[in-house]
Design an enzyme around this catalytic site. Structure first.
Site, PDB file in Angstrom:
ATOM      1  N   SER A 414       0.826  -1.201   0.000  1.00  0.00           N
ATOM      2  CA  SER A 414       0.000   0.000   0.000  1.00  0.00           C
ATOM      3  C   SER A 414       0.863   1.254   0.000  1.00  0.00           C
ATOM      4  CB  SER A 414      -0.884  -0.007   1.250  1.00  0.00           C
ATOM      5  OG  SER A 414      -1.925   0.931   1.145  1.00  0.00           O
ATOM      6  N   CYS A 417       3.212   7.090   3.124  1.00  0.00           N
ATOM      7  CA  CYS A 417       4.035   8.304   3.153  1.00  0.00           C
ATOM      8  C   CYS A 417       5.237   8.108   4.072  1.00  0.00           C
ATOM      9  CB  CYS A 417       3.203   9.489   3.622  1.00  0.00           C
ATOM     10  SG  CYS A 417       1.962  10.015   2.412  1.00  0.00           S
ATOM     11  N   GLN A 492       1.031   6.904  -6.600  1.00  0.00           N
ATOM     12  CA  GLN A 492      -0.218   7.577  -6.259  1.00  0.00           C
ATOM     13  C   GLN A 492       0.035   9.086  -6.288  1.00  0.00           C
ATOM     14  OE1 GLN A 492      -1.672   7.958  -2.043  1.00  0.00           O
ATOM     15  NE2 GLN A 492      -3.117   6.363  -2.712  1.00  0.00           N
ATOM     16  N   TYR A 573      -8.206  14.803   1.248  1.00  0.00           N
ATOM     17  CA  TYR A 573      -7.296  15.654   0.477  1.00  0.00           C
ATOM     18  C   TYR A 573      -8.108  16.431  -0.568  1.00  0.00           C
ATOM     19  CZ  TYR A 573      -3.724  12.996   2.917  1.00  0.00           C
ATOM     20  OH  TYR A 573      -2.956  12.432   3.905  1.00  0.00           O
ATOM     21  N   ARG A 715       1.036  -1.623   7.197  1.00  0.00           N
ATOM     22  CA  ARG A 715       1.882  -1.899   8.358  1.00  0.00           C
ATOM     23  C   ARG A 715       2.521  -3.278   8.306  1.00  0.00           C
ATOM     24  NH1 ARG A 715      -2.396   1.111  10.351  1.00  0.00           N
ATOM     25  NH2 ARG A 715      -1.814   3.006  11.483  1.00  0.00           N
TER      26      ARG A 715
END
Length: 752
Positions: A414, A417, A492, A573, A715
């Site tokens: 995934s 950031c 992305q 966002y 994670r």
């Protein structure tokens, strides 16, 4: 100690038994408004695991229950002209009246005082004269409602209608029927609880219930309708009634379970939908926990606090699973187009607690059939036929064609950031971070949210695609991934909007920069936090500039060699602020309906699609819920997903939340997967699912049951860059290793 139990159902009776058995000096009284033989319903269900819990609590009750059980291991699903059989489940049915008789007899034997036909309405005398008052008076608890300001109850009612019936048909398995007629689809949950008696629960949508005239039907008319509908299934047997009225299932939550010396137990405290198990199970386990807490603490308030601390997490976990199961049955129409074997797996794993691996232990033959079916479907979809293998791969290791791009497996790293760039330029950290996870075996590695302009960054450390040096820096990462692994790599791209100009995550996530802020824009001038910078509402000039930034970023992403591009329409966002009604207060053509709110995001999509090579796939990440009142609706999500499909999206990355800081997410295992399933099945578009996917058996379950096409893990990949390779090894599936690591091919570490 004097204990008064209000309610003589299973919860009150069983707790009274345990409290008296453990300390015969306790004075225990039960006050029940009904007669001893007056009860609702027919049979209750226990799993084998639940029965094991009861054995140690009171062997006499356990033995009496065991002697009265109707036991079965199989589940029969009637679907698509087939009876699909799954075995190894281990359940037992028991007459509710027989259970009450067992508990009443044992309570009297121990010296519990049973007082029937006593309808308590005044609580002050009871609270004053008792050391402990247990409110076990059921789902419609009068005690709970009387002290509602103390317990703060919340009751959510399901959308379906159901009626609890009985039958003389002796089912030899837990049986599900899915029967359609001119009024709609009816579901049946049926199980035997005595040699010649079974529970027969009929369920349907509200509109089906009304179309059939059942909203106006008496008990006898309901019986007649259902006997006609299920005539062939019942084989001449009759249906039986017992307070059999149509109702919606109430899911009960309370913010507190106790106040002073009053405590809630069983259905008064919480409920869980009947499709996942019996409320009686929860009631009996509550009773054990409360009795344990009383033994461990001398002060009643301490005992009640310990009881709630122990039980609440377990109950809430089961309630989350029950809610997902409830929603599966509310939306069964969604699954009716599935092939029978996938429908069966979807139903068996509907609560997300039963997994592919768990089913393999229970019913290996069924899982072999499922895996073979997934393998065949993968070959059809991808155009890849794998030969010369001893067994079919686990579902997660089947290939998948994303547009014209072929992925080795269904695992996605995934976007995460890293907040480690210098004015948008990725560096060695990004090379190692993404490169190691590509070597780790994932089919697709997604680079982090990368911003289309300096003003579009979340933090000063965010990566970008807006300066000339960005594309070559990214190219270094992409070339390594392509050269060192078979993984594909995507990026992305996004604009942070009102969530920009904040500190790095470890410095204070979402907190505004103390200095060096840049101006923010959004759909409407609403700050993210009360002390955040207020963004400027975008005008047409802003929109054109942002669109040009996205186009430039897409071209730079292609120049860098990325295989996939994903537009970020989620998490509050910039583009997400147009989509959610919580953040879009515009009165022009970009506000109001979902069609209007999607207008600018679709402009961006179309512009990027035109700039991005036609042979490279495009993804869009969406938030399928805002977890807040007044936010995006399921109908909005389906509508926007259909729009994206019609505009040429190849796959939708279905996430949730992060739109508004007041949101109250409902976390749990695979908590976002139902949203992916909604989009995939209702909007008919491939999906990626994310959100607390913790194990490879989760991935196998999701793919095989059709809840998503790809599974993105965040994670788990931070913790273990080689997560996919380790998953393969644990399942005995061989993945080719890089030649530099070939010596590890047969290596498995000792765990101890």
């Amino acid at each position: 100690m004097k204990i008064t139990c209000i309610g003589g159902g299973p919860a009150g009776l069983y707790f009274a038994i345990l409290a008296k058995r453990r300390d015969p000096r306790r004075e225990v009284v039960i006050l029940e408004r009904n007669r001893p033989d007056d009860t609702f319903g027919f049979g209750v269900v226990f799993s084998d695991a639940t029965l094991e819990n009861l054995e140690g609590a009171d062997p006499r009750v356990y033995s009496a229950i065991r002697r009265s059980l109707a036991h079965w291991d199989d589940i029969h699903t009637h679907f698509g002209g087939r009876v699909l059989v799954s075995t190894g489940h281990g359940f037992s049915g028991l007459s509710r009246q027989r259970l009450l008789s067992i508990l009443q007899e044992r309570a009297r034997e121990l010296g519990v005082e049973l007082r029937f036909e006593e309808d308590v309405r005044a609580y002050e005398p009871i609270l004053a004269s008792s050391d402990l008052v247990v409110a076990a008076d059921g789902v419609n608890s009068h005690a709970r409602d009387t002290f509602a300001e103390r317990f703060v109850p919340h009751i959510d009612r399901g959308n379906n209608r159901f009626v609890w019936l009985g039958t003389t048909f002796p089912f030899d398995a837990f049986t599900f029927y899915f029967e359609e007629n001119e009024h709609g689809l009816f579901r049946v949950h049926a199980y035997r609880y005595e040699p010649e008696r079974s529970t027969f629960i009929v369920e349907c949508r509200e509109d089906t219930w009304r179309a059939a005239g059942l909203d106006r039907a008496s008990e006898d008319e309901t019986i007649a309708y259902c006997e006609r509908l299920f005539h062939d299934k019942l084989e001449g047997h009759r249906l039986l009634k017992n307070k059999s009225i149509w109702r919606s299932f109430p899911t009960v939550h309370n913010e507190r379970w106790s106040w002073e010396n009053l405590v809630l137990l069983g259905d008064a405290a919480h409920t869980a939908h009947f499709s996942i198990g019996s409320g009686t199970k929860l009631a009996l386990e509550d009773s054990i926990a409360l009795a344990d807490a009383l033994d461990a603490h001398t002060r009643v308030p301490d005992a009640l606090a310990a009881y709630e601390a122990d039980r609440r997490p377990k109950v809430e976990s089961l309630q989350r699973a029950a809610q997902v199961s409830l929603e599966w049955f509310e939306n069964t129409e969604r699954y009716m187009g599935m092939e029978p074997i996938q429908f069966e797996l979807s139903m068996l794993t509907r609560s997300l607690r039963v997994s592919h691996e768990n089913l393999k232990v229970r019913d290996p033959a069924l899982v072999r059939e499922v895996d073979a079916w997934v393998f065949r479907k993968s070959a059809e979809q991808s155009g890849v036929t794998i030969t010369g293998i001893a067994r079919v791969p686990p579902p997660m290791f089947t290939p998948y064609r994303l547009g014209k791009l072929l992925l080795d497996n269904r695992v996605v790293v995934s976007p995460m950031c890293q907040y480690s760039a210098d004015d948008g330029t990725p560096n060695d950290w990004h090379l190692v971070h993404l490169g190691s996870r590509a070597v780790g075996g994932a089919g697709l590695v997604m680079a982090e949210m990368t911003d289309v302009s300096a003003e579009g960054r979340i933090t000063p450390g965010c990566t970008g695609l807006y300066r000339p040096e960005h594309a070559p820096a990214w190219r270094r990462v992409v070339d390594f991934v392509h050269g060192a692994s078979t993984a594909k790599i995507g990026i992305q791209i996004a604009h942070a909007g009102r969530k920009g100009a904040t500190k790095r995550m470890w410095e204070g996530i979402d907190q505004p920069l103390p200095e060096g802020q840049w101006p923010l824009i959004a759909a409407s001038p609403i700050p993210y936090l009360p002390h955040s910078q207020t963004p400027r509402a975008m005008d047409r000039e802003d929109m054109d500039e942002v669109k040009a930034d996205f186009v430039r970023a897409a071209r730079m992403a292609d120049e860098a060699g990325f295989d996939v591009i994903e537009l970020h329409f989620a998490h509050g966002y910039l583009l997400a602020t147009f989509i959610s009604p919580l953040t879009n207060r515009r009165t022009d053509e970009y506000g109001g309906s979902i069609d209007n709110r999607m207008r600018f995001p679709l402009e961006i999509f179309d512009a990027v699609r035109a700039a991005w090579p036609k042979d490279k796939p495009m993804s869009v990440r969406i938030s399928a819920t805002d977890w807040a009142p007044g936010g995006i609706t399921p109908e909005d999500v389906i509508a926007l997903s259909v729009m994206l499909r019609e505009h040429g999206v190849d796959i939708i990355d279905v996430s949730a939340g992060q739109t508004d800081p007041s949101a109250k997410p409902v976390y749990g295992r695979l908590f976002q997967t139902p949203f992916s399933e909604l989009v995939r099945l209702e909007a008919k578009v491939p999906t990626i699912t994310v959100g607390n996917i913790q194990s490879w058996t989760d991935v196998n379950s999701i793919v095989a049951a059709g809840r998503a096409d790809l599974c993105a893990l965040a994670r788990a990949h931070l913790y273990d860059p080689y997560w996919t390779r380790h998953a393969a090894a644990e399942q005995g599936w061989e993945m080719p290793w890089p030649k530099q690591y070939v010596s590890v091919q047969r290596y498995l570490p000792r765990m101890k």
